[in-house]
Design a protein around this motif. Sequence first.
Motif, PDB file in Angstrom:
ATOM      1  N   ILE A   1       0.875  -1.171   0.026  1.00  0.00           N
ATOM      2  CA  ILE A   1       0.002  -0.027  -0.117  1.00  0.00           C
ATOM      3  C   ILE A   1       0.991   1.287   0.049  1.00  0.00           C
ATOM      4  N   LEU A   2       1.949   1.428   0.766  1.00  0.00           N
ATOM      5  CA  LEU A   2       2.832   2.587   1.049  1.00  0.00           C
ATOM      6  C   LEU A   2       3.628   2.808  -0.432  1.00  0.00           C
ATOM      7  N   ASN A   3       4.104   1.567  -1.152  1.00  0.00           N
ATOM      8  CA  ASN A   3       4.343   1.618  -2.673  1.00  0.00           C
ATOM      9  C   ASN A   3       3.438   2.236  -3.342  1.00  0.00           C
ATOM     10  N   LEU A   4       2.240   1.985  -3.390  1.00  0.00           N
ATOM     11  CA  LEU A   4       1.318   2.608  -4.178  1.00  0.00           C
ATOM     12  C   LEU A   4       1.251   4.221  -4.095  1.00  0.00           C
ATOM     13  N   CYS A   5       1.205   4.505  -2.722  1.00  0.00           N
ATOM     14  CA  CYS A   5       1.214   5.962  -2.501  1.00  0.00           C
ATOM     15  C   CYS A   5       2.280   6.742  -2.971  1.00  0.00           C
ATOM     16  N   PHE A   6       3.670   6.105  -2.665  1.00  0.00           N
ATOM     17  CA  PHE A   6       4.803   6.813  -3.319  1.00  0.00           C
ATOM     18  C   PHE A   6       4.938   6.971  -4.902  1.00  0.00           C
ATOM     19  N   ILE A   7       4.352   5.745  -5.609  1.00  0.00           N
ATOM     20  CA  ILE A   7       4.352   5.608  -6.761  1.00  0.00           C
ATOM     21  C   ILE A   7       3.421   6.765  -7.352  1.00  0.00           C
ATOM     22  N   SER A   8       2.313   7.205  -6.546  1.00  0.00           N
ATOM     23  CA  SER A   8       1.326   8.175  -7.150  1.00  0.00           C
ATOM     24  C   SER A   8       2.122   9.640  -6.941  1.00  0.00           C
ATOM     25  N   ILE A   9       2.934   9.536  -5.749  1.00  0.00           N
ATOM     26  CA  ILE A   9       3.536  10.920  -5.749  1.00  0.00           C
ATOM     27  C   ILE A   9       4.662  11.033  -7.010  1.00  0.00           C
ATOM     28  N   ASP A  10       5.387   9.940  -7.231  1.00  0.00           N
ATOM     29  CA  ASP A  10       6.258   9.936  -8.639  1.00  0.00           C
ATOM     30  C   ASP A  10       5.548  10.224  -9.707  1.00  0.00           C
ATOM     31  N   ARG A  11       4.288   9.988  -9.858  1.00  0.00           N
ATOM     32  CA  ARG A  11       3.480  10.122 -11.133  1.00  0.00           C
ATOM     33  C   ARG A  11       3.084  11.501 -11.070  1.00  0.00           C
TER      34      ARG A  11
ATOM     35  N   GLN B   1       4.682  18.497 -12.691  1.00  0.00           N
ATOM     36  CA  GLN B   1       6.008  19.212 -12.690  1.00  0.00           C
ATOM     37  C   GLN B   1       7.327  18.511 -13.523  1.00  0.00           C
ATOM     38  N   PRO B   2       6.905  18.374 -14.783  1.00  0.00           N
ATOM     39  CA  PRO B   2       7.904  17.867 -15.709  1.00  0.00           C
ATOM     40  C   PRO B   2       9.207  18.498 -15.633  1.00  0.00           C
ATOM     41  N   LEU B   3       9.423  19.608 -15.684  1.00  0.00           N
ATOM     42  CA  LEU B   3      10.634  20.468 -15.896  1.00  0.00           C
ATOM     43  C   LEU B   3      11.591  20.233 -14.568  1.00  0.00           C
ATOM     44  N   SER B   4      10.905  20.082 -13.187  1.00  0.00           N
ATOM     45  CA  SER B   4      11.581  19.583 -11.979  1.00  0.00           C
ATOM     46  C   SER B   4      11.617  18.282 -11.871  1.00  0.00           C
ATOM     47  N   TYR B   5      11.134  17.346 -12.588  1.00  0.00           N
ATOM     48  CA  TYR B   5      11.038  15.921 -12.204  1.00  0.00           C
ATOM     49  C   TYR B   5      12.449  15.222 -12.013  1.00  0.00           C
TER      50      TYR B   5
ATOM     51  N   THR C   1      -6.232  13.017  -8.864  1.00  0.00           N
ATOM     52  CA  THR C   1      -7.338  13.798  -9.665  1.00  0.00           C
ATOM     53  C   THR C   1      -6.578  15.027 -10.225  1.00  0.00           C
ATOM     54  N   LYS C   2      -5.584  15.554  -9.530  1.00  0.00           N
ATOM     55  CA  LYS C   2      -4.685  16.586  -9.929  1.00  0.00           C
ATOM     56  C   LYS C   2      -4.146  16.077 -11.364  1.00  0.00           C
ATOM     57  N   ILE C   3      -3.397  14.982 -11.549  1.00  0.00           N
ATOM     58  CA  ILE C   3      -3.076  14.449 -12.564  1.00  0.00           C
ATOM     59  C   ILE C   3      -4.093  14.350 -13.642  1.00  0.00           C
ATOM     60  N   LEU C   4      -5.310  13.993 -13.494  1.00  0.00           N
ATOM     61  CA  LEU C   4      -6.294  13.882 -14.449  1.00  0.00           C
ATOM     62  C   LEU C   4      -6.524  15.291 -15.012  1.00  0.00           C
ATOM     63  N   LEU C   5      -6.690  16.413 -14.087  1.00  0.00           N
ATOM     64  CA  LEU C   5      -7.078  17.643 -14.500  1.00  0.00           C
ATOM     65  C   LEU C   5      -5.883  18.059 -15.526  1.00  0.00           C
ATOM     66  N   VAL C   6      -4.666  18.011 -15.018  1.00  0.00           N
ATOM     67  CA  VAL C   6      -3.533  18.271 -15.832  1.00  0.00           C
ATOM     68  C   VAL C   6      -3.698  17.589 -16.986  1.00  0.00           C
ATOM     69  N   ALA C   7      -3.797  16.678 -17.142  1.00  0.00           N
ATOM     70  CA  ALA C   7      -4.070  15.924 -18.476  1.00  0.00           C
ATOM     71  C   ALA C   7      -5.034  16.339 -19.428  1.00  0.00           C
TER      72      ALA C   7
END
Length: 276
Positions: free
Chosen positions: A72-82, A88-92, A162-168
């Motif tokens: 479950i924690l891995n899923l959370c960190f993957i969401s942060i990575d995404r 923020q692709p320029l600072s990724y 949700t934020k990722i969806l809106l940006v997409a």
Amino acid sequence: MCGNLLVIMAIIYFQQLHTPSNCLVLSLAVSDLLVGAVVLPFSTVLFVNPCWYVQLCKMRATIDIMLSISSILNLCFISIDRYFAVCQPLSYRTKITFNTVGIMILITWTGAALCGIIITTRGEARGKSERRCAFFQNSSLNLIGAITGLYIPILIMFPIYTKILLVAWRQARSIQSTSSGVTVSRMEKKATRTLAIVVGVFFLCWAPFLISMTCLPFIDYTVSDSVFEAFKWFAWTNSGLNPFIYAFFYSWFRSAFRIILSGKILFKNLTKAKLF
């Protein structure tokens, strides 16, 4: 187990997949693989023959809780990575480095191990028989497990995706002048489908088990062992679905899987093969 093993082999073998993001996917695949290889067989034996010594019961529970929470924690960190990759692709590249991901993985496994040990050692086994291996009844620990396993991850993942969806959506509309309406529509549908799959599958798999843990103290633990075990097995199916959600949807992983399953890596060195 086969799906998670393929993910592990692909990330370790192919140099092109040696990225910080895939390190998180690798950590997720390891925890999910161990759920299938260790927790499920052990739980099957204990459910069929629950009269085991208390120490064996606690050992099983510790491994169960540790691996489930690590997944479950891995899923959370993957969401942060995404989030950083899309929003923020320029600072990724400067923020999500191998060192950063290493800290995330360390937090995941350390936190999962501590949760497993604390919840197990401070839990009180249900039932009169001292040798009966059952789930724990401790209202505060049940609540901690539910908050850690469901409510906090939902509060983390749902706003992020949700934020990722809106940006997409905004990115899709911004290229509308150079792309056909069909292309834009497909991008929006893909973003919506990804959000629904990631959050929906996780919630559907884990909600029955963790919500029941929250409610058990208020209904005097009247849920039968069979029903509770069914909820647990349903939650564990999330570990089998994760490879499809986080790896099989990507073309480079599918290319890696085809090479591995064809047996080509046994006859030639393909570590530097171009997957994308």
